[in-house]
Design a protein around this motif. Structure first.
Motif, PDB file in Angstrom:
ATOM      1  N   TYR A 120       3.157  -2.911   4.378  1.00  0.00           N
ATOM      2  CA  TYR A 120       2.836  -3.981   3.724  1.00  0.00           C
ATOM      3  C   TYR A 120       2.162  -4.975   4.490  1.00  0.00           C
ATOM      4  CZ  TYR A 120       6.815  -2.090   1.046  1.00  0.00           C
ATOM      5  OH  TYR A 120       8.058  -1.845   0.218  1.00  0.00           O
ATOM      6  N   LEU A 121       1.801  -6.254   3.780  1.00  0.00           N
ATOM      7  CA  LEU A 121       0.872  -7.270   4.339  1.00  0.00           C
ATOM      8  C   LEU A 121       1.642  -8.529   3.910  1.00  0.00           C
ATOM      9  CD1 LEU A 121      -1.209  -8.185   6.655  1.00  0.00           C
ATOM     10  CD2 LEU A 121      -2.686  -8.122   5.075  1.00  0.00           C
ATOM     11  N   GLN A 122       2.473  -9.039   4.606  1.00  0.00           N
ATOM     12  CA  GLN A 122       2.932 -10.472   4.312  1.00  0.00           C
ATOM     13  C   GLN A 122       1.902 -11.378   4.740  1.00  0.00           C
ATOM     14  OE1 GLN A 122       5.864 -11.244   2.414  1.00  0.00           O
ATOM     15  NE2 GLN A 122       4.755 -13.046   2.285  1.00  0.00           N
ATOM     16  N   MET A 123       1.332 -12.303   3.650  1.00  0.00           N
ATOM     17  CA  MET A 123       0.331 -13.201   4.104  1.00  0.00           C
ATOM     18  C   MET A 123       1.148 -14.389   3.926  1.00  0.00           C
ATOM     19  SD  MET A 123      -3.123 -11.661   3.007  1.00  0.00           S
ATOM     20  CE  MET A 123      -2.458 -11.633   0.969  1.00  0.00           C
ATOM     21  N   ASN A 124       1.119 -15.588   4.753  1.00  0.00           N
ATOM     22  CA  ASN A 124       1.763 -16.707   4.576  1.00  0.00           C
ATOM     23  C   ASN A 124       0.635 -17.948   4.856  1.00  0.00           C
ATOM     24  OD1 ASN A 124       4.384 -15.835   3.803  1.00  0.00           O
ATOM     25  ND2 ASN A 124       4.820 -15.708   6.232  1.00  0.00           N
TER      26      ASN A 124
ATOM     27  N   ILE B 198       4.527   8.522   5.697  1.00  0.00           N
ATOM     28  CA  ILE B 198       3.431   7.795   6.713  1.00  0.00           C
ATOM     29  C   ILE B 198       3.957   8.256   8.082  1.00  0.00           C
ATOM     30  CG2 ILE B 198       3.099   5.893   5.078  1.00  0.00           C
ATOM     31  CD1 ILE B 198       5.363   4.172   6.599  1.00  0.00           C
ATOM     32  N   PHE B 199       5.080   9.198   8.218  1.00  0.00           N
ATOM     33  CA  PHE B 199       5.298   9.738   9.610  1.00  0.00           C
ATOM     34  C   PHE B 199       3.956  10.314  10.045  1.00  0.00           C
ATOM     35  CE2 PHE B 199       9.648   8.887   8.475  1.00  0.00           C
ATOM     36  CZ  PHE B 199      10.018   8.216   9.687  1.00  0.00           C
ATOM     37  N   SER B 200       3.258  10.918   9.035  1.00  0.00           N
ATOM     38  CA  SER B 200       2.268  11.851   9.358  1.00  0.00           C
ATOM     39  C   SER B 200       0.897  10.947   9.526  1.00  0.00           C
ATOM     40  CB  SER B 200       2.151  12.694   8.409  1.00  0.00           C
ATOM     41  OG  SER B 200       1.657  12.356   7.201  1.00  0.00           O
ATOM     42  N   ILE B 201       0.860   9.844   9.698  1.00  0.00           N
ATOM     43  CA  ILE B 201      -0.408   8.997   9.488  1.00  0.00           C
ATOM     44  C   ILE B 201      -0.292   8.197  10.782  1.00  0.00           C
ATOM     45  CG2 ILE B 201      -1.704   7.114   8.352  1.00  0.00           C
ATOM     46  CD1 ILE B 201      -0.367   7.797   5.717  1.00  0.00           C
TER      47      ILE B 201
ATOM     48  N   CYS C  30       0.903  -1.140  -0.020  1.00  0.00           N
ATOM     49  CA  CYS C  30       0.006   0.069  -0.024  1.00  0.00           C
ATOM     50  C   CYS C  30       0.910   1.245  -0.019  1.00  0.00           C
ATOM     51  CB  CYS C  30      -0.985   0.216   1.199  1.00  0.00           C
ATOM     52  SG  CYS C  30      -2.028   1.378   1.416  1.00  0.00           S
ATOM     53  N   ALA C  31       0.881   1.921  -1.261  1.00  0.00           N
ATOM     54  CA  ALA C  31       1.574   3.137  -1.210  1.00  0.00           C
ATOM     55  C   ALA C  31       0.806   4.284  -0.889  1.00  0.00           C
ATOM     56  CB  ALA C  31       2.347   3.246  -2.566  1.00  0.00           C
ATOM     57  N   ALA C  32       1.266   5.344   0.303  1.00  0.00           N
ATOM     58  CA  ALA C  32       0.721   6.527   0.531  1.00  0.00           C
ATOM     59  C   ALA C  32       1.264   7.775  -0.305  1.00  0.00           C
ATOM     60  CB  ALA C  32       0.742   6.452   2.003  1.00  0.00           C
ATOM     61  N   SER C  33       0.231   8.465  -0.370  1.00  0.00           N
ATOM     62  CA  SER C  33       0.912   9.899  -1.179  1.00  0.00           C
ATOM     63  C   SER C  33       1.515  10.930  -0.321  1.00  0.00           C
ATOM     64  CB  SER C  33      -0.444  10.550  -1.966  1.00  0.00           C
ATOM     65  OG  SER C  33      -1.359  10.751  -0.694  1.00  0.00           O
TER      66      SER C  33
ATOM     67  N   SER D 128       4.052  -4.447   8.151  1.00  0.00           N
ATOM     68  CA  SER D 128       5.287  -3.820   8.290  1.00  0.00           C
ATOM     69  C   SER D 128       5.166  -2.437   7.474  1.00  0.00           C
ATOM     70  CB  SER D 128       6.371  -4.629   7.835  1.00  0.00           C
ATOM     71  OG  SER D 128       6.313  -5.243   6.386  1.00  0.00           O
ATOM     72  N   ARG D 129       6.132  -1.741   7.887  1.00  0.00           N
ATOM     73  CA  ARG D 129       6.207  -0.304   7.245  1.00  0.00           C
ATOM     74  C   ARG D 129       7.660  -0.082   6.737  1.00  0.00           C
ATOM     75  NH1 ARG D 129       3.232   4.262  10.551  1.00  0.00           N
ATOM     76  NH2 ARG D 129       1.295   3.291  11.221  1.00  0.00           N
ATOM     77  N   ASP D 130       7.799   0.543   5.645  1.00  0.00           N
ATOM     78  CA  ASP D 130       8.995   1.174   4.804  1.00  0.00           C
ATOM     79  C   ASP D 130       8.546   2.793   4.810  1.00  0.00           C
ATOM     80  OD1 ASP D 130      11.316   1.939   3.390  1.00  0.00           O
ATOM     81  OD2 ASP D 130      11.325   0.373   2.260  1.00  0.00           O
ATOM     82  N   ASN D 131       9.211   3.285   5.783  1.00  0.00           N
ATOM     83  CA  ASN D 131       9.008   4.826   5.787  1.00  0.00           C
ATOM     84  C   ASN D 131       9.479   5.615   4.724  1.00  0.00           C
ATOM     85  OD1 ASN D 131       7.577   4.560   8.310  1.00  0.00           O
ATOM     86  ND2 ASN D 131       9.182   4.769   9.827  1.00  0.00           N
ATOM     87  N   ALA D 132      10.574   5.086   4.269  1.00  0.00           N
ATOM     88  CA  ALA D 132      11.347   5.724   3.102  1.00  0.00           C
ATOM     89  C   ALA D 132      10.494   5.758   1.905  1.00  0.00           C
ATOM     90  CB  ALA D 132      12.696   5.082   2.966  1.00  0.00           C
TER      91      ALA D 132
END
Length: 125
Positions: free
Chosen positions: A79-83, A28-31, A22-25, A70-74
């Protein structure tokens, strides 16, 4: 305001894995909170996994031990890893963002919800 774009859904056999993005515009520090929900026709949309800006996470009972948020702030991406996917995981998965702030004029606190358009996950038996 936040725009969200999901990707990564598809068709997978039971026991397989997928990673949703999920890419935010905006940063995500502000979310305040980011989460993944899912919905099937005729049923209520339900929370699968959530993450707050302070690092706390929570999962639906059905997702615990199998899914990881998980998040990638940069990259402004969650992400949602589904196993170990199961047929009952089949649904449209939606990214959700919650923002909080204080109105600069009224000084009242507020919260807004934003949703992506969804990505289909289908798990075959």
């Amino acid at each position: 305001q936040v725009q969200l774009v999901e990707s990564g859904g598809g068709l997978v056999q039971a026991g397989g894995s997928l990673r949703l993005s999920c890419a935010a515009s905006r940063s995500i520090f502000s979310i305040n909170a980011l989460g993944w929900y899912r919905q099937v026709p005729g049923k209520q949309r339900e929370l699968v996994a959530g993450s707050t800006s302070d690092g706390a996470t929570n999962y639906a009972d059905s997702a615990k031990g199998r899914f990881t948020i998980s998040r990638d702030n940069a990259k402004n991406t969650v992400y949602l890893q589904m196993n170990s996917l199961k047929p009952e995981d089949t649904a449209v998965y939606y990214c959700n963002a919650k923002t909080r702030g204080v109105n600069s004029i009224t000084r009242r606190a507020y919260e807004n919800d934003y949703w992506g358009q969804g990505t289909q996950v289908t798990v075959s038996s």
